[in-house]
Design an enzyme around this catalytic site. Structure first.
Site, mmCIF file in Angstrom:
data_model
loop_
_atom_site.group_PDB
_atom_site.id
_atom_site.type_symbol
_atom_site.label_atom_id
_atom_site.label_comp_id
_atom_site.label_asym_id
_atom_site.label_seq_id
_atom_site.Cartn_x
_atom_site.Cartn_y
_atom_site.Cartn_z
ATOM 1 N N GLY A 9 0.215 59.449 -72.230
ATOM 2 C CA GLY A 9 -0.479 58.589 -73.972
ATOM 3 C C GLY A 9 -0.581 57.561 -73.731
ATOM 4 N N GLY A 13 -1.553 51.793 -77.665
ATOM 5 C CA GLY A 13 -0.600 51.104 -77.713
ATOM 6 C C GLY A 13 -0.336 50.427 -75.992
ATOM 7 C CG ASP A 60 1.274 67.980 -77.895
ATOM 8 O OD1 ASP A 60 2.033 67.094 -77.124
ATOM 9 O OD2 ASP A 60 0.909 68.031 -79.408
ATOM 10 C CB SER A 140 13.626 52.702 -76.854
ATOM 11 O OG SER A 140 13.366 52.207 -78.303
ATOM 12 C CE1 TYR A 153 11.820 57.155 -80.582
ATOM 13 C CE2 TYR A 153 13.197 55.442 -81.330
ATOM 14 C CZ TYR A 153 12.215 55.907 -80.172
ATOM 15 O OH TYR A 153 11.426 55.161 -79.270
ATOM 16 C CE LYS A 157 11.585 56.689 -76.569
ATOM 17 N NZ LYS A 157 10.740 56.966 -75.454
ATOM 18 C CB THR A 188 2.214 49.985 -80.217
ATOM 19 O OG1 THR A 188 3.481 50.453 -80.909
ATOM 20 C CG2 THR A 188 2.642 49.527 -78.714
ATOM 21 C CD GLU A 189 -2.311 53.930 -82.956
ATOM 22 O OE1 GLU A 189 -1.518 55.251 -82.559
ATOM 23 O OE2 GLU A 189 -3.723 53.792 -82.731
ATOM 24 C CG PHE A 190 6.884 53.435 -82.511
ATOM 25 C CD1 PHE A 190 7.777 54.307 -81.541
ATOM 26 C CD2 PHE A 190 8.082 52.393 -83.800
ATOM 27 C CE1 PHE A 190 8.830 54.175 -81.081
ATOM 28 C CE2 PHE A 190 9.216 52.980 -83.928
ATOM 29 C CZ PHE A 190 9.187 54.273 -82.666
#
Length: 254
Positions: A9, A13, A60, A140, A153, A157, A188-190
């Site tokens: 990734g 970010g 990916d 997270s 989500y 995590k 970030t782009e999160f």
């Protein structure tokens, strides 16, 4: 001899911030992500700014065969990885469980849990062969507590948190360290990804307080990785000063 870091990734970010910091520290870099153009642009920039040696591999992490074939096709000298940063991850949607999107669930589970496992399965064997290594998993605050509508989500995590503990135990006999880094709110782009491109809604997530930035997390990762050989940072939870828990943030209003 330069050390080597592999970052998943890496196209934006936290991953991109890590790439810049580790290049500055003299590491060779293997950068992975889905967007080849971004990887190549970043590699060019790091080479120009830091004279860094960079290899890019676009895949990916959800695609098990692509992960295995892409990593195993790297030249032998690039398989001597000292640090693996499992950064690739995402959140999609913010709905209660009874209204959740099946496809979103699959993407989160396949990326955040299975993708981390696929990459770790390959790279950890290289580290076992080398008798050393350090794996850093990006978790997270959602891996420590559950917040409203975070359901799947948060579950992924929590899995990262559990896997980090399991990996630390399983890889201990081989001299491999494992660190879990758990950020709170990071801009970030999160959130743009979570809200599927709705930038206005994403920006509201950070209204009224100063969130963390990607560089904050990259520096924490560097701190963990740069400790003496006899020291391992098992777990680190990092929050902006305005945030106490996943859902408790003090926002200033005009």
């Amino acid at each position: 001899m330069s050390k080597t870091v592999l970052i998943t990734g890496a196209t934006s970010g936290i991953g991109e911030a890590c790439a810049n910091l580790f290049a500055y520290q003299g590491y060779k870099l293997i950068l992975t992500g889905r967007r080849l153009d971004r990887l190549e642009n970043l590699a060019s920039s790091l080479n120009e700014q830091h004279n860094a040696e960079v290899a890019v591999s676009s895949f990916d992490v959800r695609d098990r065969e692509a992960v295995i074939s892409s990593l195993e096709s790297l030249p032998h000298e690039w398989k001597q990885v000292d640090v693996l940063i499992n950064n690739a991850g995402l959140s999609l949607g913010l709905d209660p469980v009874h209204k959740g999107d099946y496809d979103d669930w699959d993407v989160m589970i396949d990326t955040n849990v299975k993708g981390l496992l696929y990459v770790s399965r390959v790279v950890s064997n290289w580290m076992v062969d080398g008798g050393a290594g350090h794996i850093v998993n990006i978790g997270s605050i959602a891996g420590k507590e559950v917040y409203p509508n975070g359901n799947v989500y948060c579950a992924t995590k929590h899995a990262v948190d559990a896997l980090s503990k399991a990996m630390r135990t399983d890889l201990l006999p081989y001299g491999i360290k494992v660190t879990a880094i758990h950020p709170g709110a990071v801009e970030t782009e999160f959130s743009i990804v979570r809200f599927k491109g709705d930038e206005e809604r994403a920006q509201k997530v950070y209204d009224g307080f100063e969130p963390l930035v990607a560089q904050d997390i990259a520096e924490a990762i560097w701190f963990a990785v740069s400790r003496p050989a006899h020291v391992n940072i098992n777990d680190m939870l990092i929050m902006p000063a305005a945030q106490a828990t996943a859902s408790n943030i003090i926002r200033k209003r005009d």
